[in-house]
Design a protein around this motif. Structure first.
Motif, PDB file in Angstrom:
ATOM      1  N   GLY A 212      40.296  44.412  36.786  1.00  0.00           N
ATOM      2  CA  GLY A 212      40.656  45.686  37.175  1.00  0.00           C
ATOM      3  C   GLY A 212      40.268  45.912  38.410  1.00  0.00           C
ATOM      4  N   GLN A 213      38.742  45.610  38.770  1.00  0.00           N
ATOM      5  CA  GLN A 213      38.328  46.119  39.839  1.00  0.00           C
ATOM      6  C   GLN A 213      39.288  45.381  41.283  1.00  0.00           C
ATOM      7  N   ILE A 216      41.865  47.545  41.829  1.00  0.00           N
ATOM      8  CA  ILE A 216      41.422  48.804  42.708  1.00  0.00           C
ATOM      9  C   ILE A 216      41.440  48.530  44.083  1.00  0.00           C
ATOM     10  N   TYR A 225      37.880  52.968  39.416  1.00  0.00           N
ATOM     11  CA  TYR A 225      37.520  52.187  38.795  1.00  0.00           C
ATOM     12  C   TYR A 225      36.502  52.600  37.717  1.00  0.00           C
TER      13      TYR A 225
END
Length: 258
Positions: A212-213, A216, A225
């Motif tokens: 997920g990072q 972002i 995030y």
């Protein structure tokens, strides 16, 4: 005391025509009015618009002043899709159809949440949103960088056109969909140039958190995030964890709600 309380409101089931198909439709459930800011909630794979996150998330967001539209990317209702006929691109095309529909019906602001497989569905969609919050979204690099760990944690076999999971309660999904996902490659760039605010909420105890990072890092501002401590991929470990997911989502959308 942690509690999720909400008003009992009528819900409307809406079937939206899917163009370029043999009279197929996508099932959706509208809670609230399209005169309100709208959040489209997209489940993971396999899943349903009545999965826990989408069902309760719609109620929480409703208390924050949003209408919600829960999608059923496949369903048992007549003339709806079968999961075994889908890939990610099928979901993306259907989401674009839904966004065009609600815009055409007068929705002025359209946000979206996507859990797991619903995350890349949003990132690949072409129609413009006013903001999105992805809940522990899938990422193609997971399959390359964690192949052995995945094989150990989720043993499975192929039977014809099906993948059958052998761990826990088990699962079954299409080999076609599995083959597609495992060959996405690095999907980081899917978060580029979206043109709307993007937040990713990761599950700290899950395998997808760091990915997920990456999304972002690739996204344009405004972006955010965070991870929820103690959360696994389904965010169902406790009331506190699930409520934090909903609270952080509403907080993000509230920054941009008109």
């Amino acid at each position: 005391m942690i509690a999720l309380s909400y008003k009992v409101l009528p819900e409307q089931t809406i079937y939206i025509d899917l163009p370029d198909t043999d009279e197929l439709k996508i099932k959706t459930i509208l809670r609230g009015s399209l005169d309100q800011p709208l959040v489209i909630l997209i489940h993971g794979r396999p899943g349903s618009g009545n999965d826990l996150l989408e069902f309760l998330g719609a109620r929480y967001l409703g208390e924050q002043g949003y209408a919600t539209l829960r999608l059923f990317l496949y369903d048992e209702a007549p003339n709806t899709r079968n999961m075994f006929d889908c890939t990610l691109d099928t979901h993306v095309t259907d989401l674009d159809t839904v966004i065009r529909y609600v815009r055409g019906q007068g929705a002025k602001q359209v946000f979206a949440t996507g859990h797991s497989y619903g995350g890349p569905t949003i990132l690949k969609a072409k129609e413009k949103l006013d903001g999105a919050a992805l809940w522990d979204p899938s990422h193609g690099s997971v399959w390359v960088e964690n192949a052995q760990e995945i094989a150990d944690m989720f043993p499975q076999i192929e039977v014809g056109d099906y993948i059958i999971g052998l761990a826990g309660t088990g699962y079954m999904f299409p080999k076609r969909m599995y083959d597609d996902e495992t060959h996405w490659g690095d999907t980081t760039d899917w978060a580029q140039f979206k043109g709307y605010p993007l937040k990713i909420i990761g599950a700290a105890e899950g395998m997808l958190g760091e990915y997920g990072q990456r999304y972002i890092d690739a996204a344009d501002e405004p972006k955010e995030y965070m991870q929820i401590k103690g959360a696994g991929h389904l965010f169902d470990e406790s009331d506190e964890i699930m409520l934090e997911l909903f609270e952080q989502t509403a907080k993000w959308f509230n920054r941009f709600k008109r």
